[in-house]
Design a protein around this motif. Structure first.
Motif, PDB file in Angstrom:
ATOM      1  N   LEU A   3       0.979  -0.640   0.362  1.00  0.00           N
ATOM      2  CA  LEU A   3      -0.210  -0.070  -0.129  1.00  0.00           C
ATOM      3  C   LEU A   3       0.656   1.412  -0.089  1.00  0.00           C
ATOM      4  O   LEU A   3       0.626   1.765  -0.610  1.00  0.00           O
ATOM      5  N   LEU A  24      -2.322   7.640   2.557  1.00  0.00           N
ATOM      6  CA  LEU A  24      -2.577   6.350   3.017  1.00  0.00           C
ATOM      7  C   LEU A  24      -3.947   6.556   4.033  1.00  0.00           C
ATOM      8  O   LEU A  24      -4.922   5.652   4.108  1.00  0.00           O
ATOM      9  N   SER A  41      -6.046   6.606  -5.786  1.00  0.00           N
ATOM     10  CA  SER A  41      -7.339   5.276  -4.732  1.00  0.00           C
ATOM     11  C   SER A  41      -6.283   4.663  -4.033  1.00  0.00           C
ATOM     12  O   SER A  41      -7.324   3.820  -3.838  1.00  0.00           O
ATOM     13  N   SER A  42      -5.254   5.126  -3.760  1.00  0.00           N
ATOM     14  CA  SER A  42      -4.748   4.595  -2.568  1.00  0.00           C
ATOM     15  C   SER A  42      -5.215   5.807  -1.411  1.00  0.00           C
ATOM     16  O   SER A  42      -4.690   5.469  -0.059  1.00  0.00           O
ATOM     17  N   SER A  45      -6.785   3.632   1.911  1.00  0.00           N
ATOM     18  CA  SER A  45      -6.336   2.344   2.003  1.00  0.00           C
ATOM     19  C   SER A  45      -5.293   1.900   3.119  1.00  0.00           C
ATOM     20  O   SER A  45      -5.968   0.946   2.922  1.00  0.00           O
TER      21      SER A  45
END
Length: 86
Positions: A3, A24, A41-42, A45
């Motif tokens: 990640l 993150l 998209s991260s 996450s």
């Protein structure tokens, strides 16, 4: 670690390691929003882990030579590299 590497890649290594860690964690302060990093998209996450966890992972990546720490100043909060090794 995957990640964090993804977040470094998505931020193009421009922000040292603090910003990918903040991405993150899902933070939404001015710098994140100014650069559109909250749309990655991260983003968020890695919110299931602590900031200290991600900093420990980043130090391990530098130590294992998976991330180029030379371009990161002292590793956190410096503008510059954060490039991944091929």
């Amino acid at each position: 670690a995957v990640l964090l590497l993804r977040a470094i890649e998505q931020t193009k290594g421009k922000f040292g390691l603090n910003v990918p860690i903040e991405v993150l964690l899902g933070r939404k302060h001015a710098k994140i929003q100014k650069h559109g990093l909250d749309n990655l998209s991260s983003h968020g996450s890695g919110s299931h882990k602590s900031e200290e966890h991600w900093k420990t992972i980043s130090r391990s990546l530098i130590r294992e030579l998976l991330v180029d720490g030379r371009s990161l100043g002292k590793g956190f909060g410096k503008k510059g590299g954060g490039t991944m090794k091929a």
